[in-house]
Enzyme design. Structure first.
Site, mmCIF file in Angstrom:
data_model
loop_
_atom_site.group_PDB
_atom_site.id
_atom_site.type_symbol
_atom_site.label_atom_id
_atom_site.label_comp_id
_atom_site.label_asym_id
_atom_site.label_seq_id
_atom_site.Cartn_x
_atom_site.Cartn_y
_atom_site.Cartn_z
ATOM 1 N N LYS A 206 52.641 68.628 6.341
ATOM 2 C CA LYS A 206 53.453 69.589 5.588
ATOM 3 C C LYS A 206 54.903 69.115 5.502
ATOM 4 C CE LYS A 206 54.930 74.409 5.739
ATOM 5 N NZ LYS A 206 54.797 75.707 6.384
ATOM 6 N N GLU A 212 53.775 61.786 15.297
ATOM 7 C CA GLU A 212 52.444 61.204 15.470
ATOM 8 C C GLU A 212 51.843 60.768 14.133
ATOM 9 O OE1 GLU A 212 53.547 64.099 16.696
ATOM 10 O OE2 GLU A 212 52.482 64.687 18.513
ATOM 11 N N GLY A 267 51.131 75.890 8.740
ATOM 12 C CA GLY A 267 50.296 74.720 9.057
ATOM 13 C C GLY A 267 48.895 75.114 9.489
ATOM 14 N N ARG A 268 48.787 76.059 10.425
ATOM 15 C CA ARG A 268 47.462 76.419 10.957
ATOM 16 C C ARG A 268 46.690 77.338 10.012
ATOM 17 N NH1 ARG A 268 51.605 78.109 13.920
ATOM 18 N NH2 ARG A 268 52.003 80.324 14.252
ATOM 19 N N GLU A 353 48.649 79.574 19.213
ATOM 20 C CA GLU A 353 49.946 79.228 18.636
ATOM 21 C C GLU A 353 50.528 80.422 17.879
ATOM 22 O OE1 GLU A 353 51.246 74.954 17.502
ATOM 23 O OE2 GLU A 353 50.571 75.837 15.636
ATOM 24 N N HIS A 384 25.120 75.845 30.547
ATOM 25 C CA HIS A 384 24.855 74.940 31.673
ATOM 26 C C HIS A 384 26.160 74.403 32.242
ATOM 27 C CE1 HIS A 384 20.484 74.846 30.845
ATOM 28 N NE2 HIS A 384 20.935 75.201 29.648
ATOM 29 N N LYS A 512 58.671 68.413 22.214
ATOM 30 C CA LYS A 512 58.901 67.398 21.164
ATOM 31 C C LYS A 512 60.276 66.763 21.341
ATOM 32 C CE LYS A 512 56.743 69.392 17.054
ATOM 33 N NZ LYS A 512 57.049 69.916 15.728
HETATM 34 C C1 G6Q Z 1 50.790 74.816 12.736
HETATM 35 C C2 G6Q Z 1 51.864 74.077 13.318
HETATM 36 C C3 G6Q Z 1 51.560 72.645 13.666
HETATM 37 C C4 G6Q Z 1 51.634 71.687 12.486
HETATM 38 C C5 G6Q Z 1 51.662 70.254 13.027
HETATM 39 C C6 G6Q Z 1 51.671 69.246 11.923
HETATM 40 O O1 G6Q Z 1 50.859 75.957 12.369
HETATM 41 O O2 G6Q Z 1 53.000 74.212 12.554
HETATM 42 O O3 G6Q Z 1 50.313 72.489 14.293
HETATM 43 O O4 G6Q Z 1 50.571 71.903 11.615
HETATM 44 O O5 G6Q Z 1 52.750 70.085 13.865
HETATM 45 O O6 G6Q Z 1 52.797 69.432 11.128
HETATM 46 P P1 G6Q Z 1 52.945 68.668 9.776
HETATM 47 O O7 G6Q Z 1 51.846 69.110 8.881
HETATM 48 O O8 G6Q Z 1 54.303 69.032 9.237
HETATM 49 O O9 G6Q Z 1 52.831 67.201 10.076
#
Ligand code: G6Q
Length: 554
Positions: A206, A212, A267-268, A353, A384, A512
């Site tokens: 996003k 990463e 994002g989520r 989150e 199990h 972070k």
């Molecule tokens: C979700 C968070 C988080 C995000 C990641 C990736 O709600 O904001 O999990 O999706 O940190 O972020 P980017 O899509 O910006 O790389």
């Protein structure tokens, strides 16, 4: 708004809990033959039985009163109206607009968005069809049969979970890989399995600023170029899913190869947006549309159904009852469906989150519990492993059991066995086994009195452990969409009741920032570097230990 714990509805719930006292779930079922019918609901192809929770009719009515007192319906309407309900980030929350269909007319904070959504979906469809049909090929003219999705968190967990869940819909000859971890082994494992000439890399971010994802994307690009491809070939093998065109361009991806979404997509909550491109490529755009349609059906139900019939609201209220009044701190998600094996991980992010918060929307500390610890594994595997604690542990864990009545792979009597286990577990968790029953069983097995005395308590199950059962006819793109939307709206409802903002995530920032500080202190392999000195003795010592090993170059 009045603090949650000071509302009359909250106090009444505590009083009802006392009145329920020692009532066992068994008693509730014995007293009311109609309990299952009264406490189960259907919506959008899903069936929810929440009768196996320790609550009375008075509690149920009171929970509905609590939802009203917290303004749940008005808050829901504000979300659908595109108001900036994510107050700390000043954003609307409109994942519902992503799956609203061609005739929708949503606005985010007053600005129309539905045409943008539909245009972007049309671009995704054209692209997916071109990849599938071979019109969009790799630089050597071969079809792109492999996808490597590079993203993390919300840009990984949703599409990964859905692609796994829809395995029966996979298009022939196509494979998807999801690389999220900055641990280079994750990318290397994926690259080892693919051919650069037939691989499409999707860089899903996003912000296009995530450490990463950018590290993995840079390394993937370097690997691709090292295979003999040129810079101009990148346009045939790299696409971006993002809100940040400038950063995408700076990375070297042509804006024509960028699929867009917007800041009002969390994002989520983004798998319904361009972030779902990897889903569409693996199962076909038609199935992606069916996923959206299933979620839309749940959205329509959530928007219109009265609270007492409203599946997401009811699931949320039962969760609040278990969390805040029964003091249950952990919740298990237990899909009796191997293809849903990533659902617990996905919901871990969606729920923890969103509602793992200690500060209320107004900036005040919250004085009641919020989101539980969530975990899970598919059944029957979990039986199990950790179910021992569910049945006899000293902490009570609530659980959602999820299954389809008919399997996509009906193999002999496997699915009957799976369903029998599902039902047996929820029955056992509800009923338990008394000491008298345990003793009678041991006696029936012919054990001596001393043996019965020695083993009886080990065989007792307290019961009364709360479970919800979520059933569907089959796991399809539609029912999966509805299931995910059910949980999204449940999480929203709980956030409203708890008075927290379910759509920000400030708690991920501190680690972070510290990682950025520590990064230059870690030695490259073979490089001499001292231990840390700017941190606490533990962190300094650990840096020293790692650097000693790495600087030796082993
Ligand atoms: C979700 C968070 C988080 C995000 C990641 C990736 O709600 O904001 O999990 O999706 O940190 O972020 P980017 O899509 O910006 O790389």
């Amino acid at each position: 708004m009045t603090n949650l714990v000071d509302t009359p509805e909250w106090r009444a719930l505590q009083a009802h809990a006392e009145a329920l006292g020692a009532a066992s779930m068994r008693d509730l079922f014995d007293r009311d033959a109609d309990r299952f019918r009264r406490y189960s609901r259907s919506a959008a192809g899903l069936f929810l039985d929440f009768s196996k929770n320790l609550f009375s009719d008075e509690v149920f009515e009171n929970l509905l009163g609590l939802a009203r007192a917290r303004g749940l319906e008005a808050r829901r309407d504000a979300m659908f109206a595109g108001e900036a309900i994510n107050k700390t980030e000043g954003r609307a929350v409109l994942h519902v607009a992503l799956r609203a269909g061609p005739n929708a007319d949503y606005s985010a904070a007053g600005a129309p968005v539905s045409a943008l959504v539909n245009d972007e979906l049309a671009r995704m469809k054209r692209f997916a069809d071109a990849v599938h049909g071979g019109a969009f090929k790799g630089h050597t003219g071969k079809p792109l049969t492999n996808v490597v999705n590079i993203g993390i968190g919300g840009s990984d967990l949703g599409p990964l979970m859905v692609v796994e869940a829809l395995r029966p819909c996979w298009l022939d000859g196509r494979q998807s890989f999801f690389v999220s971890n900055v641990d280079g082994q994750h990318l290397v494992d994926a690259l080892d399995a693919v051919d650069p000439e037939t691989t499409l890399f999707i860089v899903a971010s996003k912000t296009f600023a995530t450490q990463e994802t950018l590290a993995n994307a840079r390394s993937a690009k370097a690997w691709f170029l090292a295979s003999g491809a040129g810079e101009k070939d990148i346009a045939k093998h790299f696409v971006a899913l993002s809100t940040n065109e400038a950063a995408v361009t700076a990375f070297g991806i042509d804006p024509d190869n960028m699929f867009r979404f917007w800041d009002w997509v969390g994002g989520r909550y983004s798998l319904w947006s361009a972030i779902g491109l990897s889903i569409a490529l693996q199962v076909g755009f038609g199935n992606f549309e069916k996923l959206l349609a299933g979620a839309r059906a749940m959205d329509e139900h959530f928007r219109a159904a009265p609270l007492g019939e409203n599946m997401p609201a009811l699931l949320a209220l039962i969760g609040v009852w278990n969390r805040n009044v029964q003091n249950i701190a952990a919740h298990a998600v237990l899909p009796y469906d191997q293809h849903l094996h990533r659902l617990p991980a996905y919901l871990q992010q969606a729920d923890m989150e969103s509602n793992g918060k200690g500060v209320g929307e107004g900036g005040e500390p919250v004085v009641h519990d919020t989101g539980p610890v969530l975990f899970g594994e598919p059944g029957t595997n979990g039986q199990h492993a950790f179910y021992q604690l569910l049945h006899q542990g000293t902490d009570i864990v609530s659980a959602d059991f999820i299954a389809a009545a008919v399997s996509a792979s009906e193999l002999g009597d496997h699915h009957q066995m799976l369903l029998a286990n599902f039902l047996a577990q929820t029955e056992a968790l509800m009923r338990g086994k008394t000491e008298a029953e345990a003793r009678a069983e041991l006696a029936a097995d012919g054990l001596s009195q001393p043996e019965i005395d020695r083993l009886a308590l080990h065989k007792v199950f307290a019961g009364g452990r709360p479970t919800n059962s979520i059933l569907m006819e089959r796991l399809t793109p539609e029912t999966l969409g509805a299931l995910i939307a059910l949980y999204e709206h449940k999480i929203f409802c709980q956030g409203v009741i708890w008075g927290v903002n379910s759509f920000d995530q400030w708690g991920v920032e501190l680690g972070k920032a510290l990682a950025t500080t520590i990064l230059p202190e870690i030695s490259a392999l073979g490089e001499k570097k001292p231990g840390g000195s700017a941190h606490d003795s533990s962190t300094n010592g650990l840096i020293g230990w790692i650097n000693a090993v790495r600087s030796a170059g082993s």
